[in-house]
Each structure stands twice: as C-alpha cells, then as structure tokens.
Design a protein around this motif. Structure first.
Motif, PDB file in Angstrom:
ATOM      1  N   CYS A 127       0.834  -1.211   0.000  1.00 48.31           N
ATOM      2  CA  CYS A 127       0.000   0.000   0.000  1.00 48.31           C
ATOM      3  C   CYS A 127       0.868   1.261   0.000  1.00 48.31           C
ATOM      4  O   CYS A 127       0.568   2.234  -0.703  1.00 48.31           O
ATOM      5  CB  CYS A 127      -0.937  -0.002   1.200  1.00 48.31           C
ATOM      6  SG  CYS A 127      -2.277  -1.216   1.082  1.00 48.31           S
ATOM      7  N   ASP A 128       1.935   1.249   0.773  1.00 48.65           N
ATOM      8  CA  ASP A 128       2.853   2.395   0.800  1.00 48.65           C
ATOM      9  C   ASP A 128       3.479   2.618  -0.573  1.00 48.65           C
ATOM     10  O   ASP A 128       3.649   3.758  -1.013  1.00 48.65           O
ATOM     11  CB  ASP A 128       3.951   2.176   1.838  1.00 48.65           C
ATOM     12  CG  ASP A 128       3.456   2.325   3.269  1.00 48.65           C
ATOM     13  OD1 ASP A 128       2.344   2.849   3.466  1.00 48.65           O
ATOM     14  OD2 ASP A 128       4.182   1.913   4.192  1.00 48.65           O
ATOM     15  N   ARG A 129       3.851   1.536  -1.231  1.00 49.59           N
ATOM     16  CA  ARG A 129       4.482   1.647  -2.554  1.00 49.59           C
ATOM     17  C   ARG A 129       3.514   2.251  -3.560  1.00 49.59           C
ATOM     18  O   ARG A 129       3.866   3.176  -4.307  1.00 49.59           O
ATOM     19  CB  ARG A 129       4.940   0.264  -3.025  1.00 49.59           C
ATOM     20  CG  ARG A 129       5.656   0.300  -4.382  1.00 49.59           C
ATOM     21  CD  ARG A 129       6.216  -1.050  -4.746  1.00 49.59           C
ATOM     22  NE  ARG A 129       5.179  -2.041  -4.987  1.00 49.59           N
ATOM     23  CZ  ARG A 129       4.893  -3.060  -4.195  1.00 49.59           C
ATOM     24  NH1 ARG A 129       5.552  -3.231  -3.066  1.00 49.59           N
ATOM     25  NH2 ARG A 129       3.932  -3.934  -4.501  1.00 49.59           N
ATOM     26  N   TRP A 134       1.256   7.048  -6.658  1.00 49.21           N
ATOM     27  CA  TRP A 134       0.150   7.988  -6.908  1.00 49.21           C
ATOM     28  C   TRP A 134       0.550   9.400  -6.512  1.00 49.21           C
ATOM     29  O   TRP A 134       0.205  10.361  -7.205  1.00 49.21           O
ATOM     30  CB  TRP A 134      -1.087   7.541  -6.137  1.00 49.21           C
ATOM     31  CG  TRP A 134      -1.599   6.189  -6.560  1.00 49.21           C
ATOM     32  CD1 TRP A 134      -1.449   5.611  -7.798  1.00 49.21           C
ATOM     33  CD2 TRP A 134      -2.323   5.260  -5.763  1.00 49.21           C
ATOM     34  NE1 TRP A 134      -2.028   4.366  -7.808  1.00 49.21           N
ATOM     35  CE2 TRP A 134      -2.586   4.118  -6.576  1.00 49.21           C
ATOM     36  CE3 TRP A 134      -2.793   5.252  -4.452  1.00 49.21           C
ATOM     37  CZ2 TRP A 134      -3.290   3.004  -6.109  1.00 49.21           C
ATOM     38  CZ3 TRP A 134      -3.490   4.140  -3.986  1.00 49.21           C
ATOM     39  CH2 TRP A 134      -3.735   3.043  -4.810  1.00 49.21           C
ATOM     40  N   GLU A 135       1.275   9.528  -5.401  1.00 56.07           N
ATOM     41  CA  GLU A 135       1.729  10.851  -4.969  1.00 56.07           C
ATOM     42  C   GLU A 135       2.582  11.505  -6.049  1.00 56.07           C
ATOM     43  O   GLU A 135       2.434  12.699  -6.336  1.00 56.07           O
ATOM     44  CB  GLU A 135       2.536  10.731  -3.672  1.00 56.07           C
ATOM     45  CG  GLU A 135       1.687  10.525  -2.433  1.00 56.07           C
ATOM     46  CD  GLU A 135       2.531  10.324  -1.192  1.00 56.07           C
ATOM     47  OE1 GLU A 135       3.770  10.158  -1.333  1.00 56.07           O
ATOM     48  OE2 GLU A 135       1.967  10.340  -0.095  1.00 56.07           O
ATOM     49  N   GLU A 136       3.473  10.730  -6.651  1.00 59.78           N
ATOM     50  CA  GLU A 136       4.339  11.270  -7.701  1.00 59.78           C
ATOM     51  C   GLU A 136       3.512  11.690  -8.913  1.00 59.78           C
ATOM     52  O   GLU A 136       3.733  12.762  -9.494  1.00 59.78           O
ATOM     53  CB  GLU A 136       5.365  10.209  -8.108  1.00 59.78           C
ATOM     54  CG  GLU A 136       6.361  10.703  -9.147  1.00 59.78           C
ATOM     55  CD  GLU A 136       7.411   9.659  -9.483  1.00 59.78           C
ATOM     56  OE1 GLU A 136       8.146   9.869 -10.465  1.00 59.78           O
ATOM     57  OE2 GLU A 136       7.492   8.626  -8.764  1.00 59.78           O
ATOM     58  N   THR A 137       2.545  10.862  -9.298  1.00 61.19           N
ATOM     59  CA  THR A 137       1.693  11.178 -10.441  1.00 61.19           C
ATOM     60  C   THR A 137       0.902  12.457 -10.207  1.00 61.19           C
ATOM     61  O   THR A 137       0.840  13.339 -11.085  1.00 61.19           O
ATOM     62  CB  THR A 137       0.709  10.015 -10.710  1.00 61.19           C
ATOM     63  OG1 THR A 137       1.454   8.842 -11.046  1.00 61.19           O
ATOM     64  CG2 THR A 137      -0.235  10.363 -11.848  1.00 61.19           C
ATOM     65  N   TYR A 138       0.317  12.599  -9.027  1.00 61.79           N
ATOM     66  CA  TYR A 138      -0.514  13.772  -8.751  1.00 61.79           C
ATOM     67  C   TYR A 138       0.325  15.020  -8.518  1.00 61.79           C
ATOM     68  O   TYR A 138      -0.104  16.135  -8.853  1.00 61.79           O
ATOM     69  CB  TYR A 138      -1.447  13.493  -7.567  1.00 61.79           C
ATOM     70  CG  TYR A 138      -2.688  12.751  -7.997  1.00 61.79           C
ATOM     71  CD1 TYR A 138      -3.869  13.433  -8.299  1.00 61.79           C
ATOM     72  CD2 TYR A 138      -2.673  11.368  -8.145  1.00 61.79           C
ATOM     73  CE1 TYR A 138      -5.002  12.753  -8.725  1.00 61.79           C
ATOM     74  CE2 TYR A 138      -3.795  10.682  -8.571  1.00 61.79           C
ATOM     75  CZ  TYR A 138      -4.951  11.374  -8.865  1.00 61.79           C
ATOM     76  OH  TYR A 138      -6.065  10.696  -9.297  1.00 61.79           O
ATOM     77  N   GLY A 142       0.401  19.163  -9.965  1.00 60.54           N
ATOM     78  CA  GLY A 142       0.279  20.243  -9.001  1.00 60.54           C
ATOM     79  C   GLY A 142      -0.696  19.940  -7.887  1.00 60.54           C
ATOM     80  O   GLY A 142      -1.199  20.857  -7.232  1.00 60.54           O
ATOM     81  N   LEU A 143      -0.952  18.640  -7.652  1.00 58.00           N
ATOM     82  CA  LEU A 143      -1.897  18.224  -6.616  1.00 58.00           C
ATOM     83  C   LEU A 143      -1.184  17.386  -5.558  1.00 58.00           C
ATOM     84  O   LEU A 143      -0.114  16.834  -5.809  1.00 58.00           O
ATOM     85  CB  LEU A 143      -3.042  17.418  -7.242  1.00 58.00           C
ATOM     86  CG  LEU A 143      -3.864  18.156  -8.308  1.00 58.00           C
ATOM     87  CD1 LEU A 143      -4.851  17.215  -8.965  1.00 58.00           C
ATOM     88  CD2 LEU A 143      -4.588  19.357  -7.687  1.00 58.00           C
ATOM     89  N   PHE A 144      -1.808  17.303  -4.388  1.00 60.51           N
ATOM     90  CA  PHE A 144      -1.176  16.630  -3.253  1.00 60.51           C
ATOM     91  C   PHE A 144      -2.155  15.653  -2.611  1.00 60.51           C
ATOM     92  O   PHE A 144      -3.359  15.916  -2.555  1.00 60.51           O
ATOM     93  CB  PHE A 144      -0.713  17.664  -2.219  1.00 60.51           C
ATOM     94  CG  PHE A 144       0.228  18.680  -2.788  1.00 60.51           C
ATOM     95  CD1 PHE A 144       1.600  18.473  -2.789  1.00 60.51           C
ATOM     96  CD2 PHE A 144      -0.271  19.847  -3.362  1.00 60.51           C
ATOM     97  CE1 PHE A 144       2.462  19.406  -3.330  1.00 60.51           C
ATOM     98  CE2 PHE A 144       0.585  20.786  -3.912  1.00 60.51           C
ATOM     99  CZ  PHE A 144       1.958  20.569  -3.892  1.00 60.51           C
ATOM    100  N   LEU A 145      -1.630  14.537  -2.128  1.00 56.64           N
ATOM    101  CA  LEU A 145      -2.465  13.506  -1.523  1.00 56.64           C
ATOM    102  C   LEU A 145      -2.392  13.549  -0.006  1.00 56.64           C
ATOM    103  O   LEU A 145      -1.346  13.821   0.572  1.00 56.64           O
ATOM    104  CB  LEU A 145      -2.033  12.117  -2.008  1.00 56.64           C
ATOM    105  CG  LEU A 145      -2.108  11.852  -3.512  1.00 56.64           C
ATOM    106  CD1 LEU A 145      -1.840  10.373  -3.797  1.00 56.64           C
ATOM    107  CD2 LEU A 145      -3.461  12.268  -4.088  1.00 56.64           C
TER     108      LEU A 145
END
Length: 220
Positions: A127-129, A134-138, A142-145
């Motif tokens: 799940c962390d991976r 997803w964090e890198e993609t968003y 210019g978006l943050f998770l």
C-alpha cells in the motif's frame, strides 16, 4: 527479504509484539524464512478510482459525499480538510496468502503466527508503494495527496467497506469479498480513502497516527 532494520521488518516485529526489544536468533531465522516464502507465493493487487468530494453542513455536523458513498465522520472530515477529490482504493494479497496461512497452521501454529505478522507487514508495504506512485503522479499535476484513511479508523464505520468494495467492483476485479460483519476476504485486504488537495499538508499522518484508537495493542 533481508534483515536490514527496514520499515517492513520493523512492522512485522510490531505485529509480533516486539516493543523495545530484539527477537532472538531463532525468531529472526523464522521471520526471514516466512518473508522469503511469502514473497515467492503472493502477488499483491490493487484497484483505485478517483471521485469528486463535497461536504454539506447538516444539523448533526458535516455530511461527506465521496462519490461511492455518503457518511458523517468527524475523523474523515478532518483528514480530508482542504480536499476536492478523493481516491478510493481496495488492495489484497489474494487468496494465496490465506492458503499459505492455512497450510502453515496445519504444520506449525508458531510459524503461522509469525507468517501472519509478515503478511500484514507486506500488505502495508504494498500500500505504501502504490501510495508513493500515486503521490508522484498527482504532484506532477500540481496536486497533493492526504494519508490513507480506512473504514474502522476513528468514527468512520466499518460498514462502509460494502459500498466501497461494490462500487470499485473489487470482487470481480481482484477477488475481495465481505463477511456479514463487513470483514474482508481474503483476510489480508485493505480499503482506504485518500484525499486530493491543491495544497500540501505540512504534517503527514498515516496508519496509527491518523487513528484515534489510542488503546490498540498494535499501535506504533
């Protein structure tokens, strides 16, 4: 899996109840053997969908609409503060993990207990991976998770597993089912909500840090 003091190793030790002490050599050998076996036999799977997120004030508080379900939860509202969309995810180690546990239990209950902890740690690692990907993609958009927040955390009802799993078609796509008590099958499965925001969050809370159950035996 190498014994390197990494997060997954430490997570397995935490699930086994090692707090402030190291396992002896025999326990370490069993842990390593269980990690090696599990990593050969399991294949983590995940599905994720993005949905709009809105909040509406009601006489009882804030009603949250996450696309696949609506709920009133102070804990989740706090976690999703500043968010305008959400990612809903379901992940599993699959029926292979349960079969491995059952085979091991029949031979050695002690080893099965260690394997149980190892599988839980591997689920968290997977799940962390995915979360980092997803964090890198968003971030490129210019978006943050926000941190993962699962049904059963704080005041978020466990019953919300049902609309989340049904809405993502997790049964058909990755084989996740539900018991009458809203527990997932296979046993090593996870659902979670992840907020999407236009602004970064200074202090990232995840897992135990975002849960209000202070008396949990497995709390970090």
């Amino acid at each position: 899996m190498k014994e390197d003091g990494g997060k997954t190793w430490r997570e397995a030790l935490r699930y086994l109840g090692y707090k402030g002490c190291e396992p002896d050599e025999a326990a370490k050998e069993m842990l390593l053997a269980c990690f090696d076996q599990a990593e050969k036999e399991i294949r983590p799977r995940v599905i994720m969908g993005e949905f709009p997120f809105t909040k509406e004030d009601t006489p009882l508080g804030e009603r949250l609409d996450l696309g696949l379900f609506q709920t009133e939860s102070v804990s989740l509202a706090r976690n999703l503060s500043g968010c305008f969309r959400v990612l809903l995810m379901a992940a599993t180690l699959g029926i292979e993990a349960d079969r491995l546990l059952h085979r091991t239990q029949a031979v050695s209950p002690a080893r099965a207990a260690v394997l149980q902890a190892v599988l839980a740690a591997l689920m968290e690692e997977a799940c962390d991976r995915w979360n980092r990907e997803w964090e890198e993609t968003y971030r490129k958009k210019g978006l943050f998770l926000r941190p993962r927040f699962s049904p059963g955390y704080g005041d978020l009802p466990l019953s919300l597993q049902k609309p989340l799993i049904e809405g993502l078609e997790a049964g058909k796509r990755i084989g996740i089912g539900l018991t009458d008590g809203f527990l997932m099958t296979p046993s090593k499965s996870v659902t979670a909500v992840i907020g999407v925001s236009r602004t970064p969050q200074e202090c990232v809370l995840e897992g135990c840090a975002s849960c209000e159950k202070k008396d949990c035996l497995f709390r970090r």
